[in-house]
Design a protein around this motif. Sequence first.
Motif, PDB file in Angstrom:
ATOM      1  N   MET A   1       0.844  -1.180   0.000  1.00  0.00           N
ATOM      2  CA  MET A   1       0.000   0.000   0.000  1.00  0.00           C
ATOM      3  C   MET A   1       0.886   1.239   0.000  1.00  0.00           C
ATOM      4  O   MET A   1       1.795   1.365   0.811  1.00  0.00           O
ATOM      5  CB  MET A   1      -0.910  -0.021   1.223  1.00  0.00           C
ATOM      6  CG  MET A   1      -1.741   1.205   1.386  1.00  0.00           C
ATOM      7  SD  MET A   1      -2.639   1.110   2.934  1.00  0.00           S
ATOM      8  CE  MET A   1      -4.158   1.778   2.462  1.00  0.00           C
ATOM      9  N   ALA A   2       0.615   2.137  -0.884  1.00  0.00           N
ATOM     10  CA  ALA A   2       1.397   3.368  -1.000  1.00  0.00           C
ATOM     11  C   ALA A   2       1.027   4.335   0.123  1.00  0.00           C
ATOM     12  O   ALA A   2      -0.109   4.372   0.578  1.00  0.00           O
ATOM     13  CB  ALA A   2       1.152   4.027  -2.351  1.00  0.00           C
ATOM     14  N   VAL A   3       1.995   5.090   0.543  1.00  0.00           N
ATOM     15  CA  VAL A   3       1.789   6.094   1.584  1.00  0.00           C
ATOM     16  C   VAL A   3       1.302   7.382   0.945  1.00  0.00           C
ATOM     17  O   VAL A   3       1.808   7.799  -0.106  1.00  0.00           O
ATOM     18  CB  VAL A   3       3.106   6.359   2.349  1.00  0.00           C
ATOM     19  CG1 VAL A   3       2.970   7.511   3.302  1.00  0.00           C
ATOM     20  CG2 VAL A   3       3.560   5.109   3.063  1.00  0.00           C
ATOM     21  N   ASP A   4       0.328   7.997   1.594  1.00  0.00           N
ATOM     22  CA  ASP A   4      -0.132   9.314   1.168  1.00  0.00           C
ATOM     23  C   ASP A   4       0.961  10.307   1.557  1.00  0.00           C
ATOM     24  O   ASP A   4       1.252  10.492   2.743  1.00  0.00           O
ATOM     25  CB  ASP A   4      -1.448   9.660   1.862  1.00  0.00           C
ATOM     26  CG  ASP A   4      -1.930  11.068   1.573  1.00  0.00           C
ATOM     27  OD1 ASP A   4      -1.358  11.742   0.690  1.00  0.00           O
ATOM     28  OD2 ASP A   4      -2.886  11.490   2.244  1.00  0.00           O
ATOM     29  N   LYS A   5       1.590  10.932   0.589  1.00  0.00           N
ATOM     30  CA  LYS A   5       2.698  11.845   0.840  1.00  0.00           C
ATOM     31  C   LYS A   5       2.307  12.950   1.827  1.00  0.00           C
ATOM     32  O   LYS A   5       3.087  13.313   2.701  1.00  0.00           O
ATOM     33  CB  LYS A   5       3.182  12.449  -0.479  1.00  0.00           C
ATOM     34  CG  LYS A   5       4.405  13.309  -0.351  1.00  0.00           C
ATOM     35  CD  LYS A   5       4.863  13.767  -1.716  1.00  0.00           C
ATOM     36  CE  LYS A   5       6.031  14.708  -1.626  1.00  0.00           C
ATOM     37  NZ  LYS A   5       6.470  15.158  -2.943  1.00  0.00           N
ATOM     38  N   ASP A   6       1.103  13.476   1.714  1.00  0.00           N
ATOM     39  CA  ASP A   6       0.656  14.532   2.638  1.00  0.00           C
ATOM     40  C   ASP A   6       0.652  14.037   4.082  1.00  0.00           C
ATOM     41  O   ASP A   6       0.891  14.815   5.011  1.00  0.00           O
ATOM     42  CB  ASP A   6      -0.725  15.042   2.245  1.00  0.00           C
ATOM     43  CG  ASP A   6      -0.705  15.829   0.942  1.00  0.00           C
ATOM     44  OD1 ASP A   6       0.368  16.384   0.595  1.00  0.00           O
ATOM     45  OD2 ASP A   6      -1.756  15.887   0.267  1.00  0.00           O
TER      46      ASP A   6
END
Length: 107
Positions: A1-6
Motif C-alpha cells: 500500500m502506498a503512503v499518502d505523501k501529505d
Amino acid sequence: MAVDKDALFRPRCPEDNVELPGVGTVRVRGLTRAEVVQIAKGANDGKDMEPLSLSLAMVDPQLTEDEVRQWIGVAGFGEIETLNQRINELSGIAGRADKEAYKSPRK
C-alpha cells in the motif's frame, strides 16, 4: 500500500494529560525527531536540555524556556521527573538514559 505523501508532513506526535498533584492537569506531547536533535545541539552539558524540551512539549499551558526555568526553581523533583518520563514515552525515547537519548536519537 502506498503512503499518502501529505500524511508524512502532518504533525502526529501523541499527546497526553498528566496530573500534577496539588497543581492540576497539564497536557504534553511527544517531541519530534527534529526537536530531539535541536535539544541535543543546544544542550550545554545538559544545562539547557530540560527547559527547552519542556517548553517544546508543553501543549497546555504553553510555556517559554524562561517560564520553565521559573517552574523548575519551585517544583519538586518528582513533579518535573513525572513530566519528563511521560514526554520521553510519547517521544519514543523512554528507557534510554535521558542525556544519551538526546545525544544520539534513534534512526
